[in-house]
Design an enzyme around this catalytic site. Structure first.
Site, PDB file in Angstrom:
ATOM      1  CG  ASP A  40      -0.178  -0.029   2.532  1.00  0.00           C
ATOM      2  OD1 ASP A  40       1.076  -0.069   2.491  1.00  0.00           O
ATOM      3  OD2 ASP A  40      -0.817  -0.001   3.600  1.00  0.00           O
ATOM      4  N   GLY A  41       2.171   1.133  -0.089  1.00  0.00           N
ATOM      5  CA  GLY A  41       3.038   2.314  -0.185  1.00  0.00           C
ATOM      6  C   GLY A  41       3.646   2.734   1.142  1.00  0.00           C
ATOM      7  CD  GLU A  42       0.932   2.066   6.138  1.00  0.00           C
ATOM      8  OE1 GLU A  42       1.441   1.141   6.812  1.00  0.00           O
ATOM      9  OE2 GLU A  42      -0.151   2.598   6.429  1.00  0.00           O
ATOM     10  CE  LYS A 195      16.241  32.300 -12.899  1.00  0.00           C
ATOM     11  NZ  LYS A 195      16.770  30.989 -12.498  1.00  0.00           N
ATOM     12  CB  SER A 226      15.676  22.176 -11.725  1.00  0.00           C
ATOM     13  OG  SER A 226      14.542  21.380 -11.585  1.00  0.00           O
ATOM     14  N   GLY A 228      16.696  22.983 -16.486  1.00  0.00           N
ATOM     15  CA  GLY A 228      17.744  23.429 -17.406  1.00  0.00           C
ATOM     16  C   GLY A 228      17.365  24.661 -18.216  1.00  0.00           C
TER      17      GLY A 228
HETATM   18  C1  R5P Z   1      17.118  29.431  -8.783  1.00  0.00           C
HETATM   19  O1  R5P Z   1      17.176  30.617  -8.603  1.00  0.00           O
HETATM   20  C2  R5P Z   1      18.333  28.578  -8.894  1.00  0.00           C
HETATM   21  O2  R5P Z   1      19.485  29.264  -8.527  1.00  0.00           O
HETATM   22  C3  R5P Z   1      18.489  28.019 -10.298  1.00  0.00           C
HETATM   23  O3  R5P Z   1      18.794  29.073 -11.192  1.00  0.00           O
HETATM   24  C4  R5P Z   1      17.240  27.331 -10.752  1.00  0.00           C
HETATM   25  O4  R5P Z   1      16.788  26.452  -9.772  1.00  0.00           O
HETATM   26  C5  R5P Z   1      17.478  26.597 -12.048  1.00  0.00           C
HETATM   27  O5  R5P Z   1      16.274  25.999 -12.417  1.00  0.00           O
HETATM   28  P1  R5P Z   1      16.034  25.501 -13.883  1.00  0.00           P
HETATM   29  O6  R5P Z   1      17.155  24.593 -14.247  1.00  0.00           O
HETATM   30  O7  R5P Z   1      14.718  24.778 -13.779  1.00  0.00           O
HETATM   31  O8  R5P Z   1      15.931  26.687 -14.786  1.00  0.00           O
END
Ligand code: R5P
Length: 293
Positions: A40-42, A195, A226, A228
């Site tokens: 069940d995921g526990e 950004k 993450s 990217g």
């Molecule tokens: C956020 O401010 C972090 O410093 C990274 O710039 C961010 O997490 C990168 O995320 P992603 O790769 O999704 O653009």
């Protein structure tokens, strides 16, 4: 190997190899954590040997974090019940730190929730380059002992050893802390871009001034990659400005949605620290942590 009898290094599911490395470097005993999931995921979890009277270091990198958090919460509470003399969380990558304010009404400030639970269960936390943006220090959310380590020196050494005449670029203001410090250590040029993130998928980057990148090796540094999208936007721009070689270096290699492959396809070399296991790992930070144990 001689044992430091009072300290044990416990390898949780996200960091078994990393924990073994720390155990070898510190000459402490490594203990695997026995975990399984019921249908069940526990979660079912047990320590594989007696930890009574020991200082217990739970090593867990919190990528893909939710199951890993539950595991550490269970392990920390159980360790106390079993008579551990102290319970310390070693989090090479600490999750939820980017959720550091209520971005929308009624939203959870997840970093605070994560820290509040750890405060109840552990005696301390050691981590590497946590995403400190609106918080200036972990002590704003943790009441237990905290130790914040940085991979700056190791990243600077990597660049010195592997990249000729680099120019360093931080893709956004938050990355400035890493980009500037690393550039100062190397003694090279640095610039930081602006950004704007609309959604996790949509990022716009502005190059503030006309940079002359003709024939240069451009090193983009950020704490996390993450999706990217941040890096990919900058890679496009620096290519347009004539960069000869492009390197993307990060501390925490989350690399969701095939972002590693996408960056490689765009011609970037990608290197990360081993806070999260990933094929891009080229910089070993385990020694930083071992020195704290
Ligand atoms: C956020 O401010 C972090 O410093 C990274 O710039 C961010 O997490 C990168 O995320 P992603 O790769 O999704 O653009």
């Amino acid at each position: 190997m001689s044992d430091k009898p009072c300290k044990v290094i416990v390898g949780c599911s996200g960091s078994v190899d990393f924990a073994k490395r720390i155990a070898a470097q510190t000459k402490c005993r490594f203990i695997p954590l026995d975990t399984k999931k019921f249908p069940d995921g526990e979660l079912n979890l047990r320590f594989t040997s007696d930890i009574k009277g020991k200082k217990v270091y739970l090593v867990q990198s919190f990528y893909d974090p939710n199951d890993k958090l539950i595991e550490v919460f269970f392990a920390a509470k159980t360790a106390k019940e079993l008579g551990a003399r102290g319970v310390f969380i070693i989090a090479p990558y600490l999750c939820y730190m980017r959720q550091d304010k209520r971005f929308r009404p009624y939203e959870a400030i997840s970093s605070r929730v994560m820290a509040a639970i750890m405060n109840r269960l552990a005696d301390g936390i050691i981590t590497v380059d946590p995403h400190l943006h609106r918080y200036k220090s972990l002590d704003e959310i943790f009441t237990i002992r905290t130790k914040t380590l940085t991979a700056d020196d190791l990243i600077a050494d990597y660049i010195k050893d592997n990249i000729k005449s680099p120019i360093i670029i931080g893709p956004d203001m938050e990355s400035y802390q890493w980009a500037r410090t690393v550039a100062e250590k190397i003694g090279c040029e640095v610039d930081v871009l602006k950004k704007k993130r609309y959604t996790s998928e949509h990022v716009a980057i502005k190059i503030k001034k006309r940079l002359d990148l003709g024939g240069k090796s451009v090193v983009l540094i950020d704490d996390i990659i993450s999706t990217g999208h941040t890096m990919m936007e900058v890679v496009k721009d620096v290519k347009r400005l004539g960069a000869k070689r492009i390197y993307c270096i990060c501390v925490h290699a989350l690399f969701v949605e095939n972002s590693y492959e996408k960056l490689r396809k765009m011609g970037a070399e990608v290197v990360s620290c081993n806070t999260i296991p990933h094929k891009s790992n080229g910089i070993d930070v385990s020694g930083l942590i071992s020195r704290e144990i």
